[in-house]
Design a protein around this motif. Structure first.
Motif, PDB file in Angstrom:
ATOM      1  N   GLY A  92       9.576  -9.667  -6.543  1.00  0.00           N
ATOM      2  CA  GLY A  92       8.250  -9.979  -6.029  1.00  0.00           C
ATOM      3  C   GLY A  92       7.204 -10.214  -7.105  1.00  0.00           C
ATOM      4  N   LEU A  93       7.576 -10.074  -8.369  1.00  0.00           N
ATOM      5  CA  LEU A  93       6.602 -10.208  -9.456  1.00  0.00           C
ATOM      6  C   LEU A  93       6.777 -11.532 -10.192  1.00  0.00           C
ATOM      7  N   SER A  94       5.666 -12.070 -10.599  1.00  0.00           N
ATOM      8  CA  SER A  94       5.705 -13.250 -11.466  1.00  0.00           C
ATOM      9  C   SER A  94       5.544 -12.765 -12.911  1.00  0.00           C
ATOM     10  N   ASP A  95       5.465 -13.681 -13.838  1.00  0.00           N
ATOM     11  CA  ASP A  95       5.231 -13.314 -15.231  1.00  0.00           C
ATOM     12  C   ASP A  95       3.864 -12.647 -15.353  1.00  0.00           C
ATOM     13  N   PRO A  96       3.697 -11.801 -16.377  1.00  0.00           N
ATOM     14  CA  PRO A  96       2.380 -11.165 -16.573  1.00  0.00           C
ATOM     15  C   PRO A  96       1.261 -12.212 -16.661  1.00  0.00           C
ATOM     16  N   VAL A 153      -0.175  -4.497  -7.053  1.00  0.00           N
ATOM     17  CA  VAL A 153      -0.542  -3.735  -5.865  1.00  0.00           C
ATOM     18  C   VAL A 153      -0.103  -4.476  -4.604  1.00  0.00           C
ATOM     19  N   ASP A 154      -0.452  -5.749  -4.495  1.00  0.00           N
ATOM     20  CA  ASP A 154      -0.089  -6.515  -3.296  1.00  0.00           C
ATOM     21  C   ASP A 154       1.423  -6.594  -3.115  1.00  0.00           C
ATOM     22  N   SER A 155       2.145  -6.748  -4.210  1.00  0.00           N
ATOM     23  CA  SER A 155       3.598  -6.820  -4.146  1.00  0.00           C
ATOM     24  C   SER A 155       4.198  -5.503  -3.675  1.00  0.00           C
ATOM     25  N   PHE A 156       3.660  -4.392  -4.167  1.00  0.00           N
ATOM     26  CA  PHE A 156       4.180  -3.081  -3.770  1.00  0.00           C
ATOM     27  C   PHE A 156       3.889  -2.808  -2.299  1.00  0.00           C
ATOM     28  N   VAL A 157       2.681  -3.121  -1.864  1.00  0.00           N
ATOM     29  CA  VAL A 157       2.330  -2.934  -0.450  1.00  0.00           C
ATOM     30  C   VAL A 157       3.231  -3.812   0.419  1.00  0.00           C
ATOM     31  N   GLY A 158       3.431  -5.048  -0.004  1.00  0.00           N
ATOM     32  CA  GLY A 158       4.311  -5.945   0.747  1.00  0.00           C
ATOM     33  C   GLY A 158       5.725  -5.403   0.842  1.00  0.00           C
ATOM     34  N   PHE A 159       6.229  -4.861  -0.266  1.00  0.00           N
ATOM     35  CA  PHE A 159       7.560  -4.244  -0.245  1.00  0.00           C
ATOM     36  C   PHE A 159       7.615  -3.113   0.767  1.00  0.00           C
ATOM     37  N   LEU A 210      -1.397   7.668 -17.299  1.00  0.00           N
ATOM     38  CA  LEU A 210      -1.253   6.410 -16.551  1.00  0.00           C
ATOM     39  C   LEU A 210      -0.087   6.509 -15.567  1.00  0.00           C
ATOM     40  N   ARG A 211       0.987   7.144 -15.974  1.00  0.00           N
ATOM     41  CA  ARG A 211       2.130   7.305 -15.056  1.00  0.00           C
ATOM     42  C   ARG A 211       1.763   8.193 -13.872  1.00  0.00           C
ATOM     43  N   THR A 212       0.931   9.191 -14.109  1.00  0.00           N
ATOM     44  CA  THR A 212       0.444  10.015 -13.000  1.00  0.00           C
ATOM     45  C   THR A 212      -0.348   9.160 -12.022  1.00  0.00           C
ATOM     46  N   ALA A 213      -1.218   8.320 -12.545  1.00  0.00           N
ATOM     47  CA  ALA A 213      -2.007   7.424 -11.693  1.00  0.00           C
ATOM     48  C   ALA A 213      -1.096   6.468 -10.931  1.00  0.00           C
ATOM     49  N   ILE A 214      -0.061   5.958 -11.592  1.00  0.00           N
ATOM     50  CA  ILE A 214       0.879   5.037 -10.940  1.00  0.00           C
ATOM     51  C   ILE A 214       1.584   5.734  -9.780  1.00  0.00           C
ATOM     52  N   ARG A 215       2.092   6.948 -10.003  1.00  0.00           N
ATOM     53  CA  ARG A 215       2.780   7.676  -8.928  1.00  0.00           C
ATOM     54  C   ARG A 215       1.842   7.922  -7.756  1.00  0.00           C
ATOM     55  N   ALA A 216       0.611   8.302  -8.061  1.00  0.00           N
ATOM     56  CA  ALA A 216      -0.355   8.604  -7.003  1.00  0.00           C
ATOM     57  C   ALA A 216      -0.686   7.364  -6.180  1.00  0.00           C
ATOM     58  N   VAL A 217      -0.939   6.254  -6.863  1.00  0.00           N
ATOM     59  CA  VAL A 217      -1.328   5.050  -6.131  1.00  0.00           C
ATOM     60  C   VAL A 217      -0.138   4.473  -5.360  1.00  0.00           C
ATOM     61  N   GLN A 218       1.069   4.611  -5.903  1.00  0.00           N
ATOM     62  CA  GLN A 218       2.232   4.127  -5.166  1.00  0.00           C
ATOM     63  C   GLN A 218       2.485   4.975  -3.925  1.00  0.00           C
ATOM     64  N   ALA A 219       2.248   6.272  -4.003  1.00  0.00           N
ATOM     65  CA  ALA A 219       2.371   7.133  -2.822  1.00  0.00           C
ATOM     66  C   ALA A 219       1.360   6.715  -1.759  1.00  0.00           C
ATOM     67  N   ILE A 251      -3.522  -4.223   7.715  1.00  0.00           N
ATOM     68  CA  ILE A 251      -3.120  -2.932   7.155  1.00  0.00           C
ATOM     69  C   ILE A 251      -2.751  -3.107   5.683  1.00  0.00           C
ATOM     70  N   GLY A 252      -2.010  -4.154   5.365  1.00  0.00           N
ATOM     71  CA  GLY A 252      -1.653  -4.421   3.973  1.00  0.00           C
ATOM     72  C   GLY A 252      -2.876  -4.626   3.106  1.00  0.00           C
ATOM     73  N   ALA A 253      -3.839  -5.374   3.619  1.00  0.00           N
ATOM     74  CA  ALA A 253      -5.073  -5.615   2.862  1.00  0.00           C
ATOM     75  C   ALA A 253      -5.852  -4.319   2.662  1.00  0.00           C
ATOM     76  N   LEU A 254      -5.883  -3.480   3.682  1.00  0.00           N
ATOM     77  CA  LEU A 254      -6.573  -2.194   3.570  1.00  0.00           C
ATOM     78  C   LEU A 254      -5.914  -1.315   2.509  1.00  0.00           C
ATOM     79  N   LEU A 255      -4.587  -1.210   2.556  1.00  0.00           N
ATOM     80  CA  LEU A 255      -3.879  -0.382   1.571  1.00  0.00           C
ATOM     81  C   LEU A 255      -4.057  -0.922   0.153  1.00  0.00           C
ATOM     82  N   SER A 256      -4.006  -2.238   0.001  1.00  0.00           N
ATOM     83  CA  SER A 256      -4.219  -2.837  -1.326  1.00  0.00           C
ATOM     84  C   SER A 256      -5.619  -2.522  -1.841  1.00  0.00           C
TER      85      SER A 256
END
Length: 193
Positions: A64-68, A80-86, A139-148, A166-171
């Motif tokens: 779901g990711l493109s190049d940086p 964020v959008d890709s993770f929510v979509g997943f 940063l990894r703590t922030a990543i885990r929290a936001v992914q949860a 709902i996806g837009a709200l979560l993003s």
């Protein structure tokens, strides 16, 4: 559908409904329309089935990711959008991933951690550019929290809400929550004081 795909589909449903420890190989076989012993022609056991499901989850996230992007804020929005979509498109898989990742051991655990590291490094690199001055650990703590947060609706009991809104709200909530990394007075030094 290939037999191994039938087994994975049956296992995904059962692991989601009853947990990894709550399901036996014979039950997976029965749900897939084969004997429990026939599963061993396709997988070494229940743990390899779970590891394969995790591989599918990580593959879905990476595909779901493109190049940086040149602008790290644009890249963060895409992450964020890709993770929510997943999470919305793979509700059972997301639930299993969140709940059962500690069930893997040995080679399967190392394989999972190695593959997940590639995905998390992408997030960490992006957050480091958006919010400089934070240590990798924070940063990894922030990543885990936001992914949860982003998986919270998809993995809740009673069924997930669906839809673009709902996806837009979560993003939006995920992006807004990460802005705390930019607030004056909040830094690694502040947290360590």
């Amino acid at each position: 559908m290939a037999r191994d795909e039938q087994i994975l589909e049956a296992a995904e449903k059962l692991f989601y409904e009853r947990s990894f420890d709550g399901v036996g190989v014979d039950e997976i076989g029965q749900a897939a329309g084969v004997s429990g012993s026939a599963i061993y022609r396709h997988f070494a056991g229940k743990e390899e089935i779970l590891a394969t499901l995790f591989d599918q989850a990580i593959d879905a996230l990476l595909v779901g990711l493109s190049d940086p992007k040149d602008d790290p804020r644009d890249e963060l929005r895409e992450l964020v959008d890709s993770f929510v979509g997943f999470a919305q498109a793979n509700r059972m898989l997301a639930g299993i991933w969140e709940r059962e990742h500690r069930s893997l051991t040995g080679t399967y655990k190392r394989r999972y951690q190695r593959r997940l590291k590639l995905y998390i490094e992408r997030w960490s690199d992006c957050l480091g550019k958006c919010y400089p001055g934070w240590t990798e650990g924070r940063l990894r703590t922030a990543i885990r929290a936001v992914q949860a947060l982003m998986m919270s609706d998809a993995t809740r009991s009673g069924g997930a809400s669906s839809g673009r809104e709902i996806g837009a709200l979560l993003s939006a909530m995920a992006l807004k929550s990460l802005e705390v990394l930019d607030l004056p007075g909040w830094s690694d030094a502040h947290l360590d004081a």
